[in-house]
Scaffold this motif. Structure first.
Motif, short mmCIF file in Angstrom:
data_model
loop_
_atom_site.label_atom_id
_atom_site.label_comp_id
_atom_site.label_asym_id
_atom_site.label_seq_id
_atom_site.Cartn_x
_atom_site.Cartn_y
_atom_site.Cartn_z
N TYR A 1 -42.05 55.79 -19.43
CA TYR A 1 -42.06 54.72 -18.43
C TYR A 1 -41.06 53.63 -18.80
O TYR A 1 -40.33 53.13 -17.94
CB TYR A 1 -43.45 54.09 -18.30
N GLU B 1 -58.51 40.99 -24.41
CA GLU B 1 -57.91 41.89 -25.39
C GLU B 1 -58.57 43.27 -25.33
O GLU B 1 -57.89 44.29 -25.49
CB GLU B 1 -58.03 41.29 -26.80
N VAL C 1 -53.24 55.54 -21.87
CA VAL C 1 -51.94 56.13 -21.56
C VAL C 1 -51.28 56.56 -22.87
O VAL C 1 -51.07 55.74 -23.75
CB VAL C 1 -51.04 55.12 -20.81
N LEU D 1 -56.58 49.86 -21.75
CA LEU D 1 -55.46 50.32 -20.93
C LEU D 1 -54.40 51.00 -21.79
O LEU D 1 -53.83 52.04 -21.40
CB LEU D 1 -54.85 49.15 -20.15
N THR D 2 -54.12 50.43 -22.94
CA THR D 2 -53.12 51.01 -23.84
C THR D 2 -53.57 52.38 -24.33
O THR D 2 -52.79 53.34 -24.35
CB THR D 2 -52.86 50.08 -25.04
N GLU D 3 -54.84 52.51 -24.70
CA GLU D 3 -55.37 53.78 -25.20
C GLU D 3 -55.46 54.84 -24.10
O GLU D 3 -55.43 56.03 -24.39
CB GLU D 3 -56.76 53.56 -25.81
N ARG E 1 -45.92 56.10 -22.18
CA ARG E 1 -45.46 54.71 -22.18
C ARG E 1 -43.97 54.64 -22.50
O ARG E 1 -43.22 53.88 -21.89
CB ARG E 1 -46.27 53.87 -23.17
N ALA F 1 -48.74 57.45 -25.86
CA ALA F 1 -47.52 56.76 -26.30
C ALA F 1 -46.27 57.40 -25.70
O ALA F 1 -45.33 56.70 -25.32
CB ALA F 1 -47.44 56.75 -27.82
N ARG G 1 -57.02 45.09 -22.42
CA ARG G 1 -55.65 45.48 -22.77
C ARG G 1 -55.65 46.70 -23.69
O ARG G 1 -54.87 47.63 -23.51
CB ARG G 1 -54.90 44.33 -23.43
N ALA G 2 -56.54 46.70 -24.68
CA ALA G 2 -56.63 47.83 -25.61
C ALA G 2 -57.05 49.10 -24.88
O ALA G 2 -56.49 50.18 -25.13
CB ALA G 2 -57.60 47.50 -26.73
#
Length: 86
Positions: A58, A40, A50, A46-48, A55, A52, A43-44
């Motif tokens: 994409y 987790e 890029v 990687l999300t942070e 994303r 919003a 994952r967090a």
């Protein structure tokens, strides 16, 4: 100008089936489920990493590509080099 004159190289057609893996490189059952998992925290991160808006762009691009593939009778994922080139 089109083609090599313009500095563009076209992809050569490939055989219908890929060649077999070289001896010693194919290891069925080698990887465990954990080899394909992300924590987790990862994952967090990687999300942070890029924004919003990126994303969202994409996701919209992927939706358009998937719809185009469906309309052309092509497979979106995994896409062949020829499909991506088209």
């Amino acid at each position: 100008m089109i083609g090599k004159e313009a500095g563009i190289t076209a992809l050569a057609p490939r055989d219908a089936a890929p060649p077999p893996a070289p001896e010693g490189l194919a290891h069925p059952g080698l990887h465990a489920a954990a080899d394909f998992a992300l924590s987790e925290a990862t994952r967090a991160a990687l999300t942070e990493a890029v924004p919003a808006s990126t994303r969202g762009a994409y996701a919209a691009d992927m939706a358009a590509f998937t719809a185009w593939c469906a309309g052309q009778g092509r497979t979106a994922l995994p896409a062949t080099a020829e499909t991506v080139t088209e």
